[in-house]
Structures are given as C-alpha cells and as structure tokens.
Design a protein around this motif. Sequence first.
Motif, mmCIF file in Angstrom:
data_model
loop_
_atom_site.group_PDB
_atom_site.id
_atom_site.type_symbol
_atom_site.label_atom_id
_atom_site.label_comp_id
_atom_site.label_asym_id
_atom_site.label_seq_id
_atom_site.Cartn_x
_atom_site.Cartn_y
_atom_site.Cartn_z
ATOM 1 N N ILE A 18 -2.684 10.850 -79.602
ATOM 2 C CA ILE A 18 -2.797 12.175 -78.992
ATOM 3 C C ILE A 18 -4.256 12.400 -78.629
ATOM 4 O O ILE A 18 -5.158 12.122 -79.416
ATOM 5 C CB ILE A 18 -2.316 13.276 -79.963
ATOM 6 C CG1 ILE A 18 -0.845 13.059 -80.330
ATOM 7 C CG2 ILE A 18 -2.535 14.660 -79.386
ATOM 8 C CD1 ILE A 18 0.129 13.151 -79.192
ATOM 9 N N GLY A 19 -4.489 12.899 -77.430
ATOM 10 C CA GLY A 19 -5.847 13.175 -76.981
ATOM 11 C C GLY A 19 -6.208 14.631 -77.192
ATOM 12 O O GLY A 19 -5.785 15.260 -78.160
ATOM 13 N N GLU A 20 -6.944 15.178 -76.277
ATOM 14 C CA GLU A 20 -7.395 16.566 -76.361
ATOM 15 C C GLU A 20 -6.269 17.543 -76.036
ATOM 16 O O GLU A 20 -5.309 17.188 -75.352
ATOM 17 C CB GLU A 20 -8.552 16.795 -75.386
ATOM 18 C CG GLU A 20 -9.787 15.973 -75.691
ATOM 19 C CD GLU A 20 -10.391 16.298 -77.045
ATOM 20 O OE1 GLU A 20 -10.468 17.489 -77.394
ATOM 21 O OE2 GLU A 20 -10.774 15.349 -77.749
ATOM 22 N N LEU A 21 -6.395 18.759 -76.522
ATOM 23 C CA LEU A 21 -5.472 19.852 -76.215
ATOM 24 C C LEU A 21 -6.195 20.871 -75.344
ATOM 25 O O LEU A 21 -7.391 21.096 -75.508
ATOM 26 C CB LEU A 21 -4.985 20.538 -77.493
ATOM 27 C CG LEU A 21 -4.293 19.663 -78.529
ATOM 28 C CD1 LEU A 21 -3.940 20.499 -79.749
ATOM 29 C CD2 LEU A 21 -3.056 19.006 -77.959
ATOM 30 N N ALA A 22 -5.455 21.464 -74.431
ATOM 31 C CA ALA A 22 -6.034 22.492 -73.566
ATOM 32 C C ALA A 22 -4.950 23.506 -73.228
ATOM 33 O O ALA A 22 -3.765 23.219 -73.321
ATOM 34 C CB ALA A 22 -6.577 21.867 -72.288
ATOM 35 N N GLU A 23 -5.369 24.699 -72.838
ATOM 36 C CA GLU A 23 -4.426 25.733 -72.411
ATOM 37 C C GLU A 23 -4.917 26.331 -71.106
ATOM 38 O O GLU A 23 -6.081 26.697 -70.979
ATOM 39 C CB GLU A 23 -4.303 26.830 -73.465
ATOM 40 C CG GLU A 23 -3.275 27.872 -73.094
ATOM 41 C CD GLU A 23 -3.138 28.976 -74.128
ATOM 42 O OE1 GLU A 23 -2.406 29.930 -73.852
ATOM 43 O OE2 GLU A 23 -3.768 28.896 -75.196
ATOM 44 N N THR A 24 -4.023 26.387 -70.125
ATOM 45 C CA THR A 24 -4.324 27.022 -68.841
ATOM 46 C C THR A 24 -3.101 27.788 -68.375
ATOM 47 O O THR A 24 -1.974 27.288 -68.469
ATOM 48 C CB THR A 24 -4.703 25.996 -67.752
ATOM 49 O OG1 THR A 24 -3.609 25.115 -67.539
ATOM 50 C CG2 THR A 24 -5.944 25.212 -68.121
ATOM 51 N N ASP A 25 -3.295 28.977 -67.915
ATOM 52 C CA ASP A 25 -2.225 29.792 -67.329
ATOM 53 C C ASP A 25 -0.942 29.807 -68.162
ATOM 54 O O ASP A 25 0.161 29.635 -67.648
ATOM 55 C CB ASP A 25 -1.898 29.313 -65.899
ATOM 56 C CG ASP A 25 -3.087 29.444 -64.970
ATOM 57 O OD1 ASP A 25 -3.830 30.435 -65.102
ATOM 58 O OD2 ASP A 25 -3.279 28.553 -64.128
ATOM 59 N N GLY A 26 -1.088 29.949 -69.480
ATOM 60 C CA GLY A 26 0.075 30.056 -70.357
ATOM 61 C C GLY A 26 0.761 28.740 -70.671
ATOM 62 O O GLY A 26 1.861 28.728 -71.224
ATOM 63 N N THR A 27 0.134 27.629 -70.341
ATOM 64 C CA THR A 27 0.699 26.319 -70.656
ATOM 65 C C THR A 27 -0.263 25.555 -71.538
ATOM 66 O O THR A 27 -1.458 25.487 -71.256
ATOM 67 C CB THR A 27 0.964 25.509 -69.368
ATOM 68 O OG1 THR A 27 1.906 26.208 -68.560
ATOM 69 C CG2 THR A 27 1.516 24.128 -69.675
ATOM 70 N N CYS A 28 0.256 24.966 -72.625
ATOM 71 C CA CYS A 28 -0.535 24.125 -73.520
ATOM 72 C C CYS A 28 -0.377 22.682 -73.060
ATOM 73 O O CYS A 28 0.734 22.196 -72.889
ATOM 74 C CB CYS A 28 -0.020 24.277 -74.957
ATOM 75 S SG CYS A 28 -0.834 23.178 -76.126
ATOM 76 N N TRP A 29 -1.493 22.007 -72.833
ATOM 77 C CA TRP A 29 -1.488 20.615 -72.389
ATOM 78 C C TRP A 29 -1.907 19.712 -73.538
ATOM 79 O O TRP A 29 -2.914 19.964 -74.198
ATOM 80 C CB TRP A 29 -2.457 20.421 -71.221
ATOM 81 C CG TRP A 29 -2.072 21.242 -70.038
ATOM 82 C CD1 TRP A 29 -2.550 22.477 -69.705
ATOM 83 C CD2 TRP A 29 -1.085 20.933 -69.062
ATOM 84 N NE1 TRP A 29 -1.932 22.926 -68.567
ATOM 85 C CE2 TRP A 29 -1.021 21.999 -68.145
ATOM 86 C CE3 TRP A 29 -0.247 19.836 -68.861
ATOM 87 C CZ2 TRP A 29 -0.164 22.006 -67.057
ATOM 88 C CZ3 TRP A 29 0.606 19.851 -67.772
ATOM 89 C CH2 TRP A 29 0.638 20.929 -66.887
ATOM 90 N N ILE A 30 -1.132 18.668 -73.785
ATOM 91 C CA ILE A 30 -1.455 17.666 -74.800
ATOM 92 C C ILE A 30 -1.860 16.408 -74.055
ATOM 93 O O ILE A 30 -1.040 15.773 -73.383
ATOM 94 C CB ILE A 30 -0.251 17.395 -75.719
ATOM 95 C CG1 ILE A 30 0.165 18.684 -76.427
ATOM 96 C CG2 ILE A 30 -0.601 16.297 -76.723
ATOM 97 C CD1 ILE A 30 1.437 18.562 -77.241
ATOM 98 N N GLY A 31 -3.126 16.077 -74.142
ATOM 99 C CA GLY A 31 -3.626 14.894 -73.447
ATOM 100 C C GLY A 31 -3.225 13.613 -74.161
ATOM 101 O O GLY A 31 -3.108 13.574 -75.384
ATOM 102 N N MET A 32 -3.017 12.571 -73.383
ATOM 103 C CA MET A 32 -2.686 11.266 -73.940
ATOM 104 C C MET A 32 -3.976 10.547 -74.291
ATOM 105 O O MET A 32 -4.914 10.508 -73.491
ATOM 106 C CB MET A 32 -1.909 10.428 -72.924
ATOM 107 C CG MET A 32 -0.625 11.083 -72.450
ATOM 108 S SD MET A 32 0.548 11.359 -73.768
ATOM 109 C CE MET A 32 1.243 9.751 -73.875
ATOM 110 N N GLY A 33 -4.016 9.967 -75.483
ATOM 111 C CA GLY A 33 -5.148 9.159 -75.893
ATOM 112 C C GLY A 33 -4.898 7.705 -75.528
ATOM 113 O O GLY A 33 -4.137 7.403 -74.604
ATOM 114 N N ASP A 34 -5.485 6.807 -76.275
ATOM 115 C CA ASP A 34 -5.336 5.374 -76.023
ATOM 116 C C ASP A 34 -3.914 4.898 -76.293
ATOM 117 O O ASP A 34 -3.239 5.394 -77.192
ATOM 118 C CB ASP A 34 -6.278 4.575 -76.925
ATOM 119 C CG ASP A 34 -7.733 4.798 -76.596
ATOM 120 O OD1 ASP A 34 -8.039 5.171 -75.434
ATOM 121 O OD2 ASP A 34 -8.576 4.611 -77.491
#
Length: 69
Positions: free
Chosen positions: A37-53
């Motif tokens: 799991i990579g970084e987490l972010a939130e934009t416009d009411g959506t939580c994004w889970i970034g992919m790691g290696d």
Amino acid sequence: MSREMTVADLIEQLERLDPEAKIRAATQPSYPFEYLIGELAETDGTCWIGMGDQVGYLPDDAREALGWG
C-alpha cells in the motif's frame, strides 16, 4: 456487481482482522499480483489508496479467499 465502499465500511472490515497483519493490495483477478500500500489521499470526497511496490504474484490462498480461484 461491486458497490462503492466508504471509509466507514473499510474501517468496519479492518476492525475484524488481526491488527498486526500486513496490508497488501490484490489486483487483476485473471493475472493476480500483490502490491504494498502506498500513500493515502482525499480529494472531492474520495479517498485514494496509492499502490506501492509490486511484491509478486498473489498467493493461491489469497486468490481463493477473494473468490478469484
């Protein structure tokens, strides 16, 4: 068909699991890989889970547990 999952839904599901268990992301049911799991972010009411290696291929027991077997 899958439905949208909320942060509350994710927290509820995670609370049922061992808090010391590792977290991985599984992708591509027909050619399954596992990722950190990579970084987490939130934009416009959506939580994004970034992919790691990429770790490697998804183990058979994980494919089965996800219903991808």
